[in-house]
Motif scaffolding. Structure first.
Motif, mmCIF file in Angstrom:
data_model
loop_
_atom_site.group_PDB
_atom_site.id
_atom_site.type_symbol
_atom_site.label_atom_id
_atom_site.label_comp_id
_atom_site.label_asym_id
_atom_site.label_seq_id
_atom_site.Cartn_x
_atom_site.Cartn_y
_atom_site.Cartn_z
ATOM 1 N N ARG A 1 49.587 38.349 36.507
ATOM 2 C CA ARG A 1 50.215 37.038 36.548
ATOM 3 C C ARG A 1 50.918 36.749 35.227
ATOM 4 O O ARG A 1 50.512 37.235 34.185
ATOM 5 C CB ARG A 1 49.230 35.944 36.886
ATOM 6 C CG ARG A 1 48.187 35.695 35.837
ATOM 7 C CD ARG A 1 47.226 34.638 36.311
ATOM 8 N NE ARG A 1 46.381 34.215 35.216
ATOM 9 C CZ ARG A 1 45.414 33.363 35.320
ATOM 10 N NH1 ARG A 1 45.160 32.813 36.479
ATOM 11 N NH2 ARG A 1 44.695 33.014 34.291
ATOM 12 N N ARG A 2 51.960 35.971 35.322
ATOM 13 C CA ARG A 2 52.673 35.507 34.138
ATOM 14 C C ARG A 2 52.071 34.176 33.735
ATOM 15 O O ARG A 2 51.797 33.334 34.575
ATOM 16 C CB ARG A 2 54.151 35.350 34.423
ATOM 17 C CG ARG A 2 54.829 36.660 34.680
ATOM 18 C CD ARG A 2 56.343 36.493 34.764
ATOM 19 N NE ARG A 2 56.952 37.755 35.112
ATOM 20 C CZ ARG A 2 57.197 38.732 34.247
ATOM 21 N NH1 ARG A 2 56.901 38.585 32.997
ATOM 22 N NH2 ARG A 2 57.748 39.854 34.641
ATOM 23 N N VAL A 3 51.863 34.021 32.433
ATOM 24 C CA VAL A 3 51.245 32.805 31.927
ATOM 25 C C VAL A 3 52.151 32.208 30.862
ATOM 26 O O VAL A 3 52.431 32.856 29.851
ATOM 27 C CB VAL A 3 49.848 33.109 31.322
ATOM 28 C CG1 VAL A 3 49.221 31.856 30.764
ATOM 29 C CG2 VAL A 3 48.950 33.760 32.353
ATOM 30 N N ASP B 1 41.749 28.667 27.847
ATOM 31 C CA ASP B 1 43.025 28.239 28.421
ATOM 32 C C ASP B 1 43.417 29.126 29.593
ATOM 33 O O ASP B 1 43.980 28.662 30.579
ATOM 34 C CB ASP B 1 44.124 28.276 27.353
ATOM 35 C CG ASP B 1 43.801 27.353 26.193
ATOM 36 O OD1 ASP B 1 43.630 26.146 26.436
ATOM 37 O OD2 ASP B 1 43.700 27.844 25.053
ATOM 38 N N ILE B 2 43.140 30.425 29.478
ATOM 39 C CA ILE B 2 43.429 31.391 30.527
ATOM 40 C C ILE B 2 42.091 31.978 30.961
ATOM 41 O O ILE B 2 41.433 32.675 30.190
ATOM 42 C CB ILE B 2 44.376 32.505 30.028
ATOM 43 C CG1 ILE B 2 45.678 31.898 29.502
ATOM 44 C CG2 ILE B 2 44.645 33.517 31.133
ATOM 45 C CD1 ILE B 2 46.545 32.856 28.731
ATOM 46 N N VAL B 3 41.660 31.649 32.163
ATOM 47 C CA VAL B 3 40.363 32.099 32.679
ATOM 48 C C VAL B 3 40.602 33.203 33.694
ATOM 49 O O VAL B 3 41.365 33.043 34.647
ATOM 50 C CB VAL B 3 39.594 30.930 33.332
ATOM 51 C CG1 VAL B 3 38.294 31.421 33.943
ATOM 52 C CG2 VAL B 3 39.328 29.840 32.305
ATOM 53 N N LEU B 4 39.935 34.343 33.462
ATOM 54 C CA LEU B 4 40.035 35.482 34.364
ATOM 55 C C LEU B 4 38.635 35.849 34.852
ATOM 56 O O LEU B 4 37.722 35.979 34.042
ATOM 57 C CB LEU B 4 40.661 36.686 33.647
ATOM 58 C CG LEU B 4 42.067 36.472 33.091
ATOM 59 C CD1 LEU B 4 42.500 37.681 32.273
ATOM 60 C CD2 LEU B 4 43.051 36.216 34.214
ATOM 61 N N PRO B 5 38.441 36.020 36.147
ATOM 62 C CA PRO B 5 37.131 36.380 36.687
ATOM 63 C C PRO B 5 36.880 37.883 36.583
ATOM 64 O O PRO B 5 36.857 38.590 37.574
ATOM 65 C CB PRO B 5 37.215 35.908 38.142
ATOM 66 C CG PRO B 5 38.665 36.047 38.483
ATOM 67 C CD PRO B 5 39.414 35.751 37.215
ATOM 68 N N VAL B 6 36.720 38.362 35.359
ATOM 69 C CA VAL B 6 36.550 39.794 35.104
ATOM 70 C C VAL B 6 35.152 40.017 34.539
ATOM 71 O O VAL B 6 34.824 39.491 33.475
ATOM 72 C CB VAL B 6 37.620 40.288 34.090
ATOM 73 C CG1 VAL B 6 37.430 41.760 33.796
ATOM 74 C CG2 VAL B 6 39.016 40.016 34.605
ATOM 75 N N PRO B 7 34.295 40.791 35.223
ATOM 76 C CA PRO B 7 32.937 40.987 34.724
ATOM 77 C C PRO B 7 32.873 41.769 33.410
ATOM 78 O O PRO B 7 31.952 41.604 32.641
ATOM 79 C CB PRO B 7 32.239 41.745 35.850
ATOM 80 C CG PRO B 7 33.310 42.287 36.713
ATOM 81 C CD PRO B 7 34.527 41.435 36.506
ATOM 82 N N GLU B 8 33.862 42.616 33.136
ATOM 83 C CA GLU B 8 33.877 43.415 31.911
ATOM 84 C C GLU B 8 34.649 42.686 30.812
ATOM 85 O O GLU B 8 35.475 43.272 30.108
ATOM 86 C CB GLU B 8 34.509 44.791 32.151
ATOM 87 C CG GLU B 8 33.790 45.632 33.175
ATOM 88 C CD GLU B 8 34.217 45.305 34.596
ATOM 89 O OE1 GLU B 8 35.317 44.774 34.797
ATOM 90 O OE2 GLU B 8 33.431 45.564 35.517
ATOM 91 N N MET B 9 34.383 41.392 30.651
ATOM 92 C CA MET B 9 35.085 40.606 29.643
ATOM 93 C C MET B 9 34.137 39.534 29.118
ATOM 94 O O MET B 9 33.298 39.031 29.848
ATOM 95 C CB MET B 9 36.333 39.943 30.245
ATOM 96 C CG MET B 9 37.127 39.181 29.232
ATOM 97 S SD MET B 9 38.805 38.722 29.721
ATOM 98 C CE MET B 9 38.630 37.944 31.267
ATOM 99 N N ALA B 10 34.293 39.205 27.847
ATOM 100 C CA ALA B 10 33.465 38.186 27.219
ATOM 101 C C ALA B 10 33.937 36.789 27.605
ATOM 102 O O ALA B 10 35.069 36.593 28.036
ATOM 103 C CB ALA B 10 33.517 38.348 25.706
ATOM 104 N N ASN B 11 33.061 35.819 27.398
ATOM 105 C CA ASN B 11 33.426 34.426 27.649
ATOM 106 C C ASN B 11 34.643 34.037 26.797
ATOM 107 O O ASN B 11 35.558 33.391 27.289
ATOM 108 C CB ASN B 11 32.228 33.518 27.347
ATOM 109 C CG ASN B 11 32.587 32.047 27.383
ATOM 110 O OD1 ASN B 11 32.382 31.362 26.394
ATOM 111 N ND2 ASN B 11 33.099 31.562 28.487
ATOM 112 N N ARG B 12 34.687 34.426 25.551
ATOM 113 C CA ARG B 12 35.865 34.198 24.699
ATOM 114 C C ARG B 12 36.328 35.582 24.239
ATOM 115 O O ARG B 12 35.863 36.127 23.261
ATOM 116 C CB ARG B 12 35.484 33.305 23.523
ATOM 117 C CG ARG B 12 36.560 32.999 22.510
ATOM 118 C CD ARG B 12 37.711 32.120 22.959
ATOM 119 N NE ARG B 12 37.396 30.905 23.655
ATOM 120 C CZ ARG B 12 37.224 29.717 23.097
ATOM 121 N NH1 ARG B 12 37.316 29.583 21.802
ATOM 122 N NH2 ARG B 12 36.962 28.658 23.835
#
Length: 85
Positions: free
Chosen positions: A11-13, A32-43
């Motif tokens: 996606r373009r943001v 600001d940009i939330v992605l539902p990715v399990p292999e990623m930190a909260n920030r």
């Protein structure tokens, strides 16, 4: 362009602020940009606009982020660059 895993897609943001954070919704910090990715930190990362130049900084090196196919912890971004998370 921000690319996630195949099931999430791309996606373009638009950059709406001088800095924007990227991460998940799982945790104490809002992003600001939330992605539902399990292999990623909260920030996970931050985008900063400084004197007309856009910079990317990976805040959690446990999870790799690619800029144009190359692993990167920090980079000045150019038009057309791709972040892969």
């Amino acid at each position: 362009l921000i690319e996630g895993p195949r099931e999430i897609g791309s996606r373009r943001v638009p950059l709406c602020y001088n800095h924007m954070t990227i991460g998940t919704s799982d945790g104490p910090k809002d992003n600001d940009i939330v992605l539902p990715v399990p292999e990623m930190a909260n920030r996970q990362a931050i985008l900063k606009l400084i004197q007309g130049n856009l910079f990317f900084n990976n805040l959690n090196p446990r999870f790799e982020i690619m800029v144009n196919g190359t692993s990167s912890a920090f980079s000045q971004l150019q038009p057309g660059d791709r972040l892969s998370i």
